[in-house]
Design a protein around this motif. Structure first.
Motif, PDB file in Angstrom:
ATOM      1  N   SER A 629       0.835  -1.203   0.000  1.00 50.83           N
ATOM      2  CA  SER A 629       0.000   0.000   0.000  1.00 50.83           C
ATOM      3  C   SER A 629       0.872   1.256   0.000  1.00 50.83           C
ATOM      4  O   SER A 629       2.070   1.207   0.284  1.00 50.83           O
ATOM      5  CB  SER A 629      -0.905   0.014   1.224  1.00 50.83           C
ATOM      6  N   ASN A 630       0.242   2.387  -0.279  1.00 56.01           N
ATOM      7  CA  ASN A 630       0.973   3.653  -0.271  1.00 56.01           C
ATOM      8  C   ASN A 630       1.528   3.967   1.112  1.00 56.01           C
ATOM      9  O   ASN A 630       2.572   4.605   1.240  1.00 56.01           O
ATOM     10  CB  ASN A 630       0.065   4.796  -0.728  1.00 56.01           C
ATOM     11  N   LYS A 631       0.835   3.518   2.146  1.00 56.98           N
ATOM     12  CA  LYS A 631       1.289   3.807   3.499  1.00 56.98           C
ATOM     13  C   LYS A 631       2.562   3.037   3.832  1.00 56.98           C
ATOM     14  O   LYS A 631       3.520   3.605   4.374  1.00 56.98           O
ATOM     15  CB  LYS A 631       0.197   3.487   4.510  1.00 56.98           C
ATOM     16  N   ARG A 632       2.573   1.758   3.529  1.00 58.84           N
ATOM     17  CA  ARG A 632       3.729   0.937   3.872  1.00 58.84           C
ATOM     18  C   ARG A 632       4.809   0.925   2.782  1.00 58.84           C
ATOM     19  O   ARG A 632       5.969   0.669   3.070  1.00 58.84           O
ATOM     20  CB  ARG A 632       3.286  -0.501   4.170  1.00 58.84           C
ATOM     21  N   PRO A 634       5.399   3.500  -0.171  1.00 57.32           N
ATOM     22  CA  PRO A 634       5.062   4.646  -1.021  1.00 57.32           C
ATOM     23  C   PRO A 634       5.847   4.632  -2.328  1.00 57.32           C
ATOM     24  O   PRO A 634       6.868   3.957  -2.476  1.00 57.32           O
ATOM     25  CB  PRO A 634       5.463   5.860  -0.165  1.00 57.32           C
ATOM     26  N   TRP A 635       5.356   5.430  -3.267  1.00 62.49           N
ATOM     27  CA  TRP A 635       6.052   5.648  -4.527  1.00 62.49           C
ATOM     28  C   TRP A 635       7.445   6.225  -4.252  1.00 62.49           C
ATOM     29  O   TRP A 635       7.655   7.006  -3.325  1.00 62.49           O
ATOM     30  CB  TRP A 635       5.229   6.626  -5.373  1.00 62.49           C
ATOM     31  N   LEU A 636       8.415   5.805  -5.032  1.00 62.17           N
ATOM     32  CA  LEU A 636       9.809   6.241  -4.928  1.00 62.17           C
ATOM     33  C   LEU A 636      10.458   5.835  -3.610  1.00 62.17           C
ATOM     34  O   LEU A 636      11.270   6.557  -3.032  1.00 62.17           O
ATOM     35  CB  LEU A 636       9.938   7.759  -5.135  1.00 62.17           C
ATOM     36  N   THR A 637      10.109   4.654  -3.144  1.00 62.11           N
ATOM     37  CA  THR A 637      10.789   4.066  -1.986  1.00 62.11           C
ATOM     38  C   THR A 637      11.302   2.688  -2.356  1.00 62.11           C
ATOM     39  O   THR A 637      10.918   2.106  -3.367  1.00 62.11           O
ATOM     40  CB  THR A 637       9.864   3.948  -0.758  1.00 62.11           C
ATOM     41  N   ALA A 638      12.193   2.174  -1.520  1.00 61.87           N
ATOM     42  CA  ALA A 638      12.758   0.843  -1.707  1.00 61.87           C
ATOM     43  C   ALA A 638      12.539   0.040  -0.433  1.00 61.87           C
ATOM     44  O   ALA A 638      12.688   0.569   0.676  1.00 61.87           O
ATOM     45  CB  ALA A 638      14.246   0.928  -2.032  1.00 61.87           C
ATOM     46  N   ARG A 639      12.175  -1.212  -0.589  1.00 63.92           N
ATOM     47  CA  ARG A 639      11.943  -2.096   0.547  1.00 63.92           C
ATOM     48  C   ARG A 639      12.518  -3.476   0.244  1.00 63.92           C
ATOM     49  O   ARG A 639      12.499  -3.925  -0.899  1.00 63.92           O
ATOM     50  CB  ARG A 639      10.441  -2.247   0.839  1.00 63.92           C
ATOM     51  N   GLN A 640      13.000  -4.127   1.290  1.00 65.61           N
ATOM     52  CA  GLN A 640      13.386  -5.522   1.144  1.00 65.61           C
ATOM     53  C   GLN A 640      12.181  -6.371   1.473  1.00 65.61           C
ATOM     54  O   GLN A 640      11.644  -6.304   2.582  1.00 65.61           O
ATOM     55  CB  GLN A 640      14.563  -5.840   2.071  1.00 65.61           C
ATOM     56  N   ASN A 828       0.542  11.952 -12.745  1.00 60.48           N
ATOM     57  CA  ASN A 828       1.063  10.712 -12.133  1.00 60.48           C
ATOM     58  C   ASN A 828       0.054  10.050 -11.214  1.00 60.48           C
ATOM     59  O   ASN A 828       0.406   9.482 -10.185  1.00 60.48           O
ATOM     60  CB  ASN A 828       2.362  10.993 -11.373  1.00 60.48           C
ATOM     61  N   THR A 829      -1.194  10.089 -11.608  1.00 59.68           N
ATOM     62  CA  THR A 829      -2.242   9.479 -10.789  1.00 59.68           C
ATOM     63  C   THR A 829      -2.116   7.966 -10.771  1.00 59.68           C
ATOM     64  O   THR A 829      -2.217   7.338  -9.706  1.00 59.68           O
ATOM     65  CB  THR A 829      -3.629   9.877 -11.327  1.00 59.68           C
ATOM     66  N   THR A 830      -1.899   7.370 -11.913  1.00 56.56           N
ATOM     67  CA  THR A 830      -1.876   5.904 -11.979  1.00 56.56           C
ATOM     68  C   THR A 830      -0.675   5.324 -11.258  1.00 56.56           C
ATOM     69  O   THR A 830      -0.780   4.282 -10.607  1.00 56.56           O
ATOM     70  CB  THR A 830      -1.867   5.425 -13.443  1.00 56.56           C
ATOM     71  N   ILE A 831       0.458   5.993 -11.345  1.00 58.62           N
ATOM     72  CA  ILE A 831       1.674   5.439 -10.750  1.00 58.62           C
ATOM     73  C   ILE A 831       1.626   5.506  -9.226  1.00 58.62           C
ATOM     74  O   ILE A 831       2.296   4.747  -8.527  1.00 58.62           O
ATOM     75  CB  ILE A 831       2.917   6.173 -11.315  1.00 58.62           C
ATOM     76  N   ARG A 832       0.787   6.431  -8.691  1.00 55.51           N
ATOM     77  CA  ARG A 832       0.687   6.601  -7.244  1.00 55.51           C
ATOM     78  C   ARG A 832      -0.559   5.955  -6.648  1.00 55.51           C
ATOM     79  O   ARG A 832      -0.832   6.114  -5.449  1.00 55.51           O
ATOM     80  CB  ARG A 832       0.659   8.087  -6.901  1.00 55.51           C
ATOM     81  N   VAL A 833      -1.320   5.268  -7.446  1.00 57.17           N
ATOM     82  CA  VAL A 833      -2.601   4.748  -6.971  1.00 57.17           C
ATOM     83  C   VAL A 833      -2.413   3.835  -5.762  1.00 57.17           C
ATOM     84  O   VAL A 833      -1.442   3.076  -5.670  1.00 57.17           O
ATOM     85  CB  VAL A 833      -3.323   4.018  -8.122  1.00 57.17           C
ATOM     86  N   ASP A 834      -3.322   3.925  -4.816  1.00 50.06           N
ATOM     87  CA  ASP A 834      -3.233   3.131  -3.595  1.00 50.06           C
ATOM     88  C   ASP A 834      -3.995   1.822  -3.777  1.00 50.06           C
ATOM     89  O   ASP A 834      -4.772   1.645  -4.713  1.00 50.06           O
ATOM     90  CB  ASP A 834      -3.820   3.931  -2.419  1.00 50.06           C
ATOM     91  N   GLY A 835      -3.745   0.917  -2.831  1.00 49.27           N
ATOM     92  CA  GLY A 835      -4.464  -0.343  -2.903  1.00 49.27           C
ATOM     93  C   GLY A 835      -4.028  -1.290  -1.810  1.00 49.27           C
ATOM     94  O   GLY A 835      -3.064  -1.033  -1.089  1.00 49.27           O
TER      95      GLY A 835
END
Length: 835
Positions: A629-632, A634-640, A828-835
């Motif tokens: 999700s956008n909360k956990r 977000p766009w332009l972040t990196a996670r393992q 950039n609506t589609t690239i940031r869409v939440d879910g």
């Protein structure tokens, strides 16, 4: 003899003398040229001396045009006639497709101010009645070029170099090169004649030079070994024959008719020109062998190989067909000599990898044509720090030094030779030495219809064709218009816009930069703010002139630990610049660790409105519903994250402009991850997608591509990327970038073009009054707007959204309009869409 100079040029052929001339003319008053034998004794002496302006490369076209113009001025400057016969160059076409090739080239030529004319078969016959024309479609005629005497032009440049203060020393061989930390110490041996051979004497000197340029021609492999380099420049045998007088030609000229132009019958793989009442026939046939793969033997001087007439019989018969009167002429002389090649036919010009102040000018298959321009632009790079055109396409590091081998170079150079006159489709993929570098999923992708492209040795899917495609499917699918692959790419692009697609991006170059000095270094090295830990930024490294040298995606893994991703095609090019910058700045910033991790990590890009749904199927997380999700995340972040049993460094970014992630995974787990994603994606209609569809999609988002919109001839500001430039900090090249201002501006255009063709990114742009105002750097098809799309540069005052322009395609001007940046989903609506 001098032993301390500013610049030492090694090699006394046309290229070397041009470099010495232009360095001296540019103001370096301490230039020396060394030649191991006599000037012109390499491939220069047996070159045919043709000066073809035709070239699909923007940089090479500029180089050739400079040469043609420069050679015309040499006699006035030096008093020596360079032997330039400005007879023109007639490029004939036997097929409509060859005419398509010429039309694409012609638009490119316009962007470099290269003049040309179209001629019909009847016009050719009327002007040159000895040429058979009934089977021709037409011709492209360059009236400003022709041919030159290679020895004469070399001697004229040598005299000009001396007039400007350069010193030329013959019979001296450069045997060893040592960098002492400040300059090069070049050990040179005096060469002497002995029994018809040229052999080393006991006399040696050491020349100290701040800069060294190698222009060693056929001796390039010997030079490379002395420098500890691997270079893909290896000679190939080239044959041409000189015929006795043709009575019909003699009679034609006796009537006062002018000399024929150089006659190029590309579909017959040959060129023909007049020679003292007879003809010269030169060919580019199949099965011409590479020679001197490990160096030129000491016994080989101004020598030739035995002629192999059987190899060129087909081209000889084609000449008789094209100029029937020549059948009456006998064979007067023959030449079969070595000319150096590279896998793409373009020379290696620029700084040597890993070495300071060492410059290469090697691998010239059209050395006479390129010599003048190479000297001019290389001198700019050395004296001013950068050339006025982007020379990256000729950079010696475009072939990765870690994987390129002698066998690869020899076989690819043979292929390049016999491809000189094949149709040069922009979507061409050549087969020799492939596959070579393959990611683990290669076989799976091939089984699913992948048609691969060659990127820095890697096999990368261009598109996915039919599962039962024959081996020649991709070859037959090529075109200067919309080829047989076009609909497959359309379907793939639609899949990402409407559903979900999986792209293999393993060929990305990847580097890890860490250590106490890493943060300060990258802050100085790049234009954008550095990201916070766990975040990413797009940024640029500049040249000293403020133009774009490299594009990076930077992922900050920890305070002083960064993961850099750049274009796979420019791996060694980027790495060398990064390495040299680190070596320069480490004493100032502290220890900086650099690790090339390209082959450790594979990359899949998953993109489209359903991308999150696919990942939810396989992510291992306490709460799979919110993990992406956008909360956990977000766009332009990196996670393992974990996808099944595969640890993944996931980056929420998509080059297509849709919701998506780059999935950087251990290379050894790639097949496991591919199978996992394919199975999970099946229920969501996931489609495998190739690079051509991705290229179209990124243009809909106005994403600039390195080597296209981004390069050393424009600044990031001119590329209209202010959001990636932090003017509040100091970075390398900043002052020069600001001082340049905005000379031209990058724009996106939508084009109402022909129904069966799209631009390739090489076309000229015009205003509505027919004045040329710029050029395209990218082109393709937009599935979102259902018309052609392109990106390019125009004059700043014409870059306003809504401006009507025209694009030159297929020798016609087609209406186009400059649109807002990112015409597809500009917010950039589609690239940031939440879910």
């Amino acid at each position: 003899m001098k032993t301390n100079v500013k610049a030492l040029v090694v090699g006394g052929g046309a290229v070397g003398t041009s470099i010495a001339y232009h360095l001296a003319k540019a103001g370096w008053d301490d230039v020396m040229l060394l030649e191991r034998d006599e000037l012109t004794s390499g491939s220069t002496w047996h070159a045919a001396g043709l000066l073809p302006l035709f070239n699909m490369s923007f940089a090479t076209t500029h180089i050739h045009k400079y040469s043609v113009d420069f050679y015309k001025s040499l006699e006035e400057e030096t008093g020596l006639n360079a032997g330039f016969a400005v007879v023109g160059n007639l490029r004939m076409a036997q097929t409509d497709e060859r005419m398509d090739e010429y039309m694409l080239y012609a638009s490119t030529a316009e962007t470099c101010d290269v003049p040309y004319q179209w001629m019909t078969p009847d016009e050719i016959k009327e002007k040159w009645p000895l040429i058979r024309t009934e089977d021709l479609k037409g011709a492209l005629y360059h009236h400003t070029d022709g041919y030159i005497n290679p020895a004469d032009v070399t001697m004229a440049m040598a005299k000009g170099a001396r007039q400007h203060g350069a010193v030329i020393e013959r019979k001296w061989q450069a045997d060893a090169f040592h960098w002492n930390g400040d300059a090069w110490e070049v050990t040179c041996t005096k060469m002497v004649e002995k029994g018809g051979n040229l052999v080393p004497s006991d006399e040696q000197i050491v020349i100290t030079a701040e800069h060294v340029v190698t222009a060693s021609g056929n001796h390039v492999q010997t030079t490379a070994k002395k420098l500890g380099l691997k270079l893909p420049a290896i000679p190939v045998e080239h044959q041409f024959i000189v015929m006795d007088q043709d009575p019909a030609l003699v009679a034609y000229r006796a009537e006062g008719n002018p000399e024929h132009p150089v006659i190029r019958d590309a579909d017959a793989q040959s060129y023909v020109r007049e020679e003292r009442g007879g003809w010269i026939l030169g060919v580019y046939e199949k099965n011409a062998p590479a020679v001197f793969e490990h160096g030129v033997p000491d016994s080989f001087r101004a020598d030739l190989f035995p002629l192999d007439l059987e190899r060129i019989e087909e081209q000889y018969m084609a000449m008789i067909h094209r100029v029937p009167s020549c059948e009456e002429s006998g064979l007067k002389d023959d030449f079969n000599g070595p000319i150096c090649y590279t896998p793409d036919g373009n020379p290696l010009v620029g700084p040597a990898p890993g070495l300071n102040n060492m410059w290469l000018a090697e691998g010239f298959s059209f050395g006479i044509t390129a010599a003048g321009g190479t000297g001019y632009y290389l001198a700019q790079m050395m004296v001013d720090g950068e050339a006025e055109i982007d020379m990256a396409s000729l950079d010696p590091k475009r072939y990765g030094h870690d994987w390129m081998t002698t066998e690869f170079a020899a076989r690819k150079n043979e292929e390049c030779y016999d491809h000189v006159y094949i149709l040069h489709h922009p979507d061409e993929e050549r087969p020799a030495c492939r596959p070579l570098r393959t990611a683990p999923a290669y076989d799976r992708q091939k089984a699913r219809g992948a048609q691969f492209g060659f990127v820095n040795g890697w096999e990368r899917p261009n598109y996915y064709g039919p599962l039962d495609a024959p081996d020649n499917f991709d070859h037959d699918a090529r075109s200067f218009r919309r080829g047989g692959w076009w609909q497959y790419a359309v379907d793939e692009a639609k899949a990402i816009r409407e559903g979900v697609g999986l792209i293999d991006a393993t060929a990305f170059a990847k580097h890890r930069i860490s250590g106490p000095g890493a943060t300060a270094f990258l802050d100085w090295f790049t234009t954008n703010k550095l990201p916070r830990v766990g975040r990413i930024n797009l940024t640029y490294a500049l040249t000293s002139h403020g133009t774009t040298r490299t594009e990076y995606t930077i992922v900050r893994l920890a305070e002083d630990d960064y993961y850099l991703v750049s274009a796979g095609a420019w791996h060694a090019y980027d790495e060398d610049y990064l390495y040299k910058a680190i070596m320069e700045k480490e004493p100032e910033f502290g220890r900086i660790n650099e690790e090339d991790v390209t082959t450790k990590w594979g990359v899949f890009a998953l993109a489209g409105p359903k991308a999150r749904d696919v990942l939810k199927e396989v992510i291992n997380d306490p709460d799979p519903e919110t993990a992406l999700s956008n909360k956990r995340f977000p766009w332009l972040t990196a996670r393992q994250i974990e996808l099944g049993m595969c640890p993944v460094n996931a980056i929420r970014v998509a080059y297509t402009g849709e919701l998506g992630w780059e999935l950087h995974h251990p290379m050894e787990m790639q097949n496991y991850l591919f199978d996992l994603l394919e199975k999970a994606g099946a229920k969501h209609g996931m489609k495998l997608v190739g690079a051509r569809a991705q290229n179209w999609l990124r243009q809909e988002k106005s994403y600039r591509a390195f080597g296209n919109e981004l390069g050393r001839d424009a600044t990031p500001a001119e590329a209209d990327l202010p959001r990636f430039i932090d003017l509040e900090k100091y970075f390398h090249g900043k002052d020069a970038m600001v001082a340049k201002g905005i000379r031209s501006k990058c724009v996106t255009v939508l084009i109402d073009g022909p129904e069966d063709a799209d631009p390739w990114g090489r076309e000229a742009l015009y205003d509505m009054d027919g004045n040329r105002i710029g050029r395209l750097t990218s082109g393709g098809y937009s599935v979102a707007f259902e018309k052609s799309i392109g990106m390019g540069y125009v004059k700043p005052d014409l870059a306003e959204v809504g401006t009507k322009v025209q694009v030159k395609m297929l020798d016609q001007l087609w209406p186009a309009e400059i649109v807002e940046d990112s015409p597809y989903d500009p917010k950039n609506t589609t690239i940031r869409v939440d879910g």
